[in-house]
Design an enzyme around this catalytic site. Structure first.
Site, PDB file in Angstrom:
ATOM      1  N   LYS A  44      -4.895  28.248 136.836  1.00 50.07           N
ATOM      2  CA  LYS A  44      -3.602  28.884 136.591  1.00 50.07           C
ATOM      3  C   LYS A  44      -3.762  29.769 135.359  1.00 50.07           C
ATOM      4  O   LYS A  44      -4.234  29.296 134.317  1.00 50.07           O
ATOM      5  CB  LYS A  44      -2.519  27.846 136.328  1.00 50.07           C
ATOM      6  CG  LYS A  44      -1.835  27.314 137.565  1.00 50.07           C
ATOM      7  CD  LYS A  44      -0.624  26.479 137.153  1.00 50.07           C
ATOM      8  CE  LYS A  44       0.164  26.065 138.372  1.00 50.07           C
ATOM      9  NZ  LYS A  44       1.370  25.302 137.983  1.00 50.07           N
ATOM     10  N   ASP A  72      11.216  19.425 139.189  1.00 47.65           N
ATOM     11  CA  ASP A  72      11.006  20.398 140.267  1.00 47.65           C
ATOM     12  C   ASP A  72      10.142  19.813 141.393  1.00 47.65           C
ATOM     13  O   ASP A  72       9.229  20.460 141.892  1.00 47.65           O
ATOM     14  CB  ASP A  72      10.345  21.664 139.704  1.00 47.65           C
ATOM     15  CG  ASP A  72      10.495  22.858 140.661  1.00 47.65           C
ATOM     16  OD1 ASP A  72      11.407  22.835 141.510  1.00 47.65           O
ATOM     17  OD2 ASP A  72       9.696  23.805 140.553  1.00 47.65           O
TER      18      ASP A  72
END
Length: 350
Positions: free
Chosen positions: A4, A100
């Site tokens: 990432k 989330d």
């Protein structure tokens, strides 16, 4: 390995994820952080890189959409749900809320090769960019609207019970291919008055065609009142995902049967669960009208082979005593719950 990346000037969320993963490391059901590094692009921009284990199986969302009918078999749903629950329990142990949880953030990694030549996958929780400590509050909810709990919409409150609601939405979607709350046309989650009034949300309806255990599990997760949702630790003992355990001498088992249907597990087994679920209906109806019933009958206990000496029902309670085998089973029936305490005095392990 997966990476990432973000420019250092815009890497706050990824760095936060890295910090959270470093703090809660050690769980096989959470994506592993392999490290971090800072590199420079050809243009001289500094880039922050978070190094993670690679999920060759893709996401749970991708698996759902590739499956026949856009839903998974209940067997697979139970396996993946237990893995996710193990991860949630670990997250909550460190006083974090993921905020989330959704199929897109559940990654699948290969574990073993099946007898048919296929690959078995384990589910791991990923994407901790929005994770927060339990007592930290924000002025607005965090996450994806389709998986947010009612209290997140109404009060911007997200604690560990909010993750349980999100889990219920994931399980619902694995079983049906649909979201529990279908959004009506024109719904805009950024329109705050719409969110407050729930004008564009329909109350979830549990799907048909699934087992009673699956339905009860969903009810334990998707309770509108957050205080009525079970914790991750409690849900791991639910028969929908529970792993079988042996009974020991003098062991006392207490199982809380939560929500509207109730459930029983452990030594009594699924057969007794269904029998009590059906048998309890008239008693519950009578108990709610404050009737007191005393019934003495002779029954045969399948696991002991000896008759029960006495059966007594009073104000919602059923007491079964097997004098010959020193077996006592006490059941308390109340609105929305069944508590079974099974005490067995034995000389040998089962």
């Amino acid at each position: 390995m997966a990476v990432k990346s973000a420019k250092v000037s815009a890497s706050e969320s990824i760095k936060h994820e890295s910090d959270v993963l470093l703090e809660i490391k050690g769980c096989p059901f959470i994506i592993e952080r392999l490290g971090e590094e800072t590199t420079a692009t050809d243009k001289g921009d500094m880039v922050y890189n978070l190094l993670l284990e690679f999920a060759s199986g893709g996401t749970l969302d991708g698996l759902i959409h590739k499956s026949k009918g856009h839903k998974l078999s209940e067997y697979d749903v139970r396996r993946y749900t237990r893995s996710i629950l193990e991860g949630i329990q670990h997250i909550h142990k460190y006083d974090y809320v993921h905020c989330d949880l959704k199929p897109d953030n559940i990654l699948l990694l290969p574990t073993t090769t099946t007898s048919s030549g296929g690959t078995s996958f384990v589910a791991k929780i990923a994407d901790f960019g929005l994770a927060k400590k339990t007592k930290v509050n924000y002025s607005r909810w965090r996450g994806t609207p389709r998986y947010l709990s009612p209290e997140a919409f109404i009060n911007n409150k997200q604690d560990q019970s909010s993750d349980i609601w999100s889990l219920g939405c994931i399980v619902f979607e694995m079983l049906t291919g649909k979201s529990p709350w279908d959004l009506k046309p024109g719904y805009n989650p950024n329109n705050f008055p719409d969110v407050l009034m729930f004008d564009h949300l329909r109350t979830c309806k549990l799907p048909t065609g699934i087992s009673d255990m699956a339905r009860d599990f969903l009810k334990s997760c998707l309770a509108m009142n957050s205080r009525e949702r079970l914790t991750a630790e409690s849900l791991l003992s639910h028969p929908f995902v529970a792993q079988p355990q042996s009974s020991k001498e003098g062991h006392t088992k207490v199982k809380l049967i939560n929500s509207f249907l109730g459930y029983a597990s452990g030594q009594l087994g699924q057969a007794v669960y269904y029998a009590f679920k059906i048998a309890s209906l008239p008693f519950r109806c009578l108990a709610q009208r404050n009737f007191v019933i005393f019934v003495v009958v002779l029954l045969l206990l399948g696991f002991s082979g000896f008759p029960i000496a006495a059966v007594s029902f009073s104000s919602g309670g059923l007491l079964i005593i097997d004098m010959k085998q020193d077996n006592i089973a006490a059941m308390s029936l109340s609105s929305g719950g069944l508590l079974i305490i099974d005490y067995m005095k034995q000389d040998n392990e089962i």
